[in-house]
Design a protein around this motif. Structure first.
Motif, PDB file in Angstrom:
ATOM      1  N   CYS A 262      15.976  39.304 -34.835  1.00  0.00           N
ATOM      2  CA  CYS A 262      15.349  40.882 -35.767  1.00  0.00           C
ATOM      3  C   CYS A 262      15.364  40.240 -37.229  1.00  0.00           C
ATOM      4  O   CYS A 262      15.993  39.889 -38.134  1.00  0.00           O
ATOM      5  N   SER A 263      13.837  41.067 -38.339  1.00  0.00           N
ATOM      6  CA  SER A 263      13.752  40.798 -39.125  1.00  0.00           C
ATOM      7  C   SER A 263      13.511  42.555 -39.884  1.00  0.00           C
ATOM      8  O   SER A 263      13.316  43.249 -39.063  1.00  0.00           O
ATOM      9  N   ALA A 264      14.154  42.815 -40.759  1.00  0.00           N
ATOM     10  CA  ALA A 264      14.717  43.957 -41.199  1.00  0.00           C
ATOM     11  C   ALA A 264      14.464  44.307 -42.795  1.00  0.00           C
ATOM     12  O   ALA A 264      15.021  42.952 -43.555  1.00  0.00           O
ATOM     13  N   THR A 265      14.537  44.864 -43.511  1.00  0.00           N
ATOM     14  CA  THR A 265      14.182  45.351 -44.973  1.00  0.00           C
ATOM     15  C   THR A 265      14.002  46.652 -45.462  1.00  0.00           C
ATOM     16  O   THR A 265      14.037  47.475 -44.427  1.00  0.00           O
ATOM     17  N   PRO A 266      15.014  47.504 -46.572  1.00  0.00           N
ATOM     18  CA  PRO A 266      15.541  48.454 -47.110  1.00  0.00           C
ATOM     19  C   PRO A 266      13.619  48.611 -47.354  1.00  0.00           C
ATOM     20  O   PRO A 266      12.887  47.937 -48.251  1.00  0.00           O
TER      21      PRO A 266
ATOM     22  N   GLU B 281      20.871  37.502 -44.763  1.00  0.00           N
ATOM     23  CA  GLU B 281      20.228  37.376 -46.190  1.00  0.00           C
ATOM     24  C   GLU B 281      19.100  36.671 -46.686  1.00  0.00           C
ATOM     25  O   GLU B 281      19.549  35.631 -47.264  1.00  0.00           O
ATOM     26  N   GLY B 282      17.758  36.453 -45.998  1.00  0.00           N
ATOM     27  CA  GLY B 282      16.925  35.330 -46.016  1.00  0.00           C
ATOM     28  C   GLY B 282      17.454  34.409 -45.116  1.00  0.00           C
ATOM     29  O   GLY B 282      17.359  34.562 -44.022  1.00  0.00           O
ATOM     30  N   THR B 283      18.194  32.898 -45.595  1.00  0.00           N
ATOM     31  CA  THR B 283      18.557  32.616 -45.329  1.00  0.00           C
ATOM     32  C   THR B 283      19.949  32.364 -45.199  1.00  0.00           C
ATOM     33  O   THR B 283      20.940  30.911 -44.595  1.00  0.00           O
ATOM     34  N   LYS B 284      20.585  32.574 -45.842  1.00  0.00           N
ATOM     35  CA  LYS B 284      21.917  33.270 -46.310  1.00  0.00           C
ATOM     36  C   LYS B 284      22.596  33.765 -45.224  1.00  0.00           C
ATOM     37  O   LYS B 284      22.277  35.051 -44.937  1.00  0.00           O
ATOM     38  N   LEU B 285      23.787  33.249 -44.916  1.00  0.00           N
ATOM     39  CA  LEU B 285      24.320  34.005 -43.856  1.00  0.00           C
ATOM     40  C   LEU B 285      26.032  35.019 -44.397  1.00  0.00           C
ATOM     41  O   LEU B 285      26.642  34.718 -45.255  1.00  0.00           O
TER      42      LEU B 285
ATOM     43  N   CYS C  45      22.600  54.314 -46.012  1.00  0.00           N
ATOM     44  CA  CYS C  45      21.023  53.237 -46.117  1.00  0.00           C
ATOM     45  C   CYS C  45      19.627  53.332 -44.747  1.00  0.00           C
ATOM     46  O   CYS C  45      20.505  53.424 -43.953  1.00  0.00           O
ATOM     47  N   THR C  46      18.666  52.857 -44.955  1.00  0.00           N
ATOM     48  CA  THR C  46      18.502  52.630 -43.846  1.00  0.00           C
ATOM     49  C   THR C  46      17.519  51.102 -43.596  1.00  0.00           C
ATOM     50  O   THR C  46      17.054  50.847 -45.235  1.00  0.00           O
ATOM     51  N   PHE C  47      17.136  50.461 -42.832  1.00  0.00           N
ATOM     52  CA  PHE C  47      16.488  49.171 -43.107  1.00  0.00           C
ATOM     53  C   PHE C  47      15.355  48.979 -41.938  1.00  0.00           C
ATOM     54  O   PHE C  47      16.085  50.190 -40.719  1.00  0.00           O
TER      55      PHE C  47
ATOM     56  N   HIS D 190      18.091  50.372 -53.346  1.00  0.00           N
ATOM     57  CA  HIS D 190      18.717  48.441 -53.538  1.00  0.00           C
ATOM     58  C   HIS D 190      18.122  47.722 -52.549  1.00  0.00           C
ATOM     59  O   HIS D 190      18.418  48.146 -51.631  1.00  0.00           O
ATOM     60  N   GLY D 191      17.799  46.630 -52.746  1.00  0.00           N
ATOM     61  CA  GLY D 191      17.234  45.718 -52.257  1.00  0.00           C
ATOM     62  C   GLY D 191      15.821  45.992 -51.030  1.00  0.00           C
ATOM     63  O   GLY D 191      15.700  44.791 -50.173  1.00  0.00           O
ATOM     64  N   ALA D 192      14.867  46.522 -51.445  1.00  0.00           N
ATOM     65  CA  ALA D 192      13.963  47.553 -50.542  1.00  0.00           C
ATOM     66  C   ALA D 192      13.371  46.001 -51.403  1.00  0.00           C
ATOM     67  O   ALA D 192      12.901  45.418 -52.379  1.00  0.00           O
ATOM     68  N   GLY D 193      12.256  45.553 -50.322  1.00  0.00           N
ATOM     69  CA  GLY D 193      11.203  44.556 -50.200  1.00  0.00           C
ATOM     70  C   GLY D 193      12.048  43.390 -49.946  1.00  0.00           C
ATOM     71  O   GLY D 193      11.774  41.548 -49.592  1.00  0.00           O
ATOM     72  N   ARG D 194      13.546  42.854 -49.714  1.00  0.00           N
ATOM     73  CA  ARG D 194      13.760  42.338 -50.022  1.00  0.00           C
ATOM     74  C   ARG D 194      14.297  41.824 -48.071  1.00  0.00           C
ATOM     75  O   ARG D 194      14.144  42.144 -47.122  1.00  0.00           O
TER      76      ARG D 194
END
Length: 226
Positions: free
Chosen positions: A184-188, A215-219, A167-169, A192-196
């Motif tokens: 930090c903010s990052a996204t793949p 992920e977003g505001t979820k720990l 995986c790469t973010f 799977h999960g691209a753009g999230r």
């Protein structure tokens, strides 16, 4: 493993010209660009930089076999001013140093904000692990390569293996990597999960970063990097 790859585009296909182990760019002070030597064939331009107190002459590769120096690279180096700090890569071939890449060193911004000095050569590599809260609770190895992009700011590439899948973010890190708050903010970029929206919030102490993942505001977990 990270590698440096030089490619060429021919007929819509990309061809590898060379591949070698990754080397961080070197820091230097830009001096000037020189016109091709009189009678030189091919007419190749050179640039001069000063690195570690020594003058270095770098040849600008031809844009086509047997031709003059690549006009796109020449346009890039003409944008630099004398004494500007740059990061460059080069390769020695045939007794000459050939310019592979060059860019402005963003870490030398004149901003009044105190920055964390980058590692020698510019890029910073951090290694550590994270634990996914809803997973099997075993630490997953994590690698981060940071490239300075501003005052207390870095572009970052994370790599890890999740459920046997590499995986790469890609994202941005801000803060003080030695002692202080780090975000930090990052996204793949694909798969799977691209753009999230993913990211973390943490604190660095003596160069060791401890953080919570979101992920977003979820720990979603926690981890460390150093």
């Amino acid at each position: 493993d990270y590698v440096d790859v030089e490619t060429s585009l021919t007929g819509g296909s990309t061809f590898i010209k060379s591949v070698k182990p990754y080397e961080a760019p070197k820091s230097a002070s830009f001096v000037k660009i020189n016109a091709p030597e009189s009678g030189a064939n091919p007419p190749l331009s050179t640039i001069e930089v000063k690195a570690d107190g020594k003058s270095v002459v770098l040849y600008v590769r031809p844009g086509a076999a047997g031709g003059a120096s690549d006009p796109a690279m020449l346009a890039k180096v003409r944008a630099f001013r004398a004494d500007q700090t740059v990061l460059f890569k080069s390769a020695e071939e045939g007794g000459k140093q050939w310019l592979s890449d060059i860019r402005a060193d963003a870490s030398t911004s004149t901003s009044s904000v105190t920055t964390t000095p980058p590692a020698a050569g510019g890029d910073i590599t951090l290694n550590g692990s994270f634990v996914y809260r809803d997973g099997d609770k075993r630490p997953t190895a994590l690698k981060a390569v940071l490239t300075p992009s501003g005052a207390n700011e870095w572009k970052v590439t994370f790599t890890f293996v999740w459920t046997s899948r590499p995986c790469t973010f890609i994202g941005t890190i801000t803060g003080n990597l030695k002692n202080g708050e780090v975000n930090c903010s990052a996204t793949p970029p694909s798969g799977h999960g691209a753009g999230r929206p993913y990211g973390f919030k943490g604190t660095a102490a003596n160069g060791v970063l401890t953080f919570d993942c979101f992920e977003g505001t979820k720990l979603t977990g926690n981890g460390t990097l150093k």
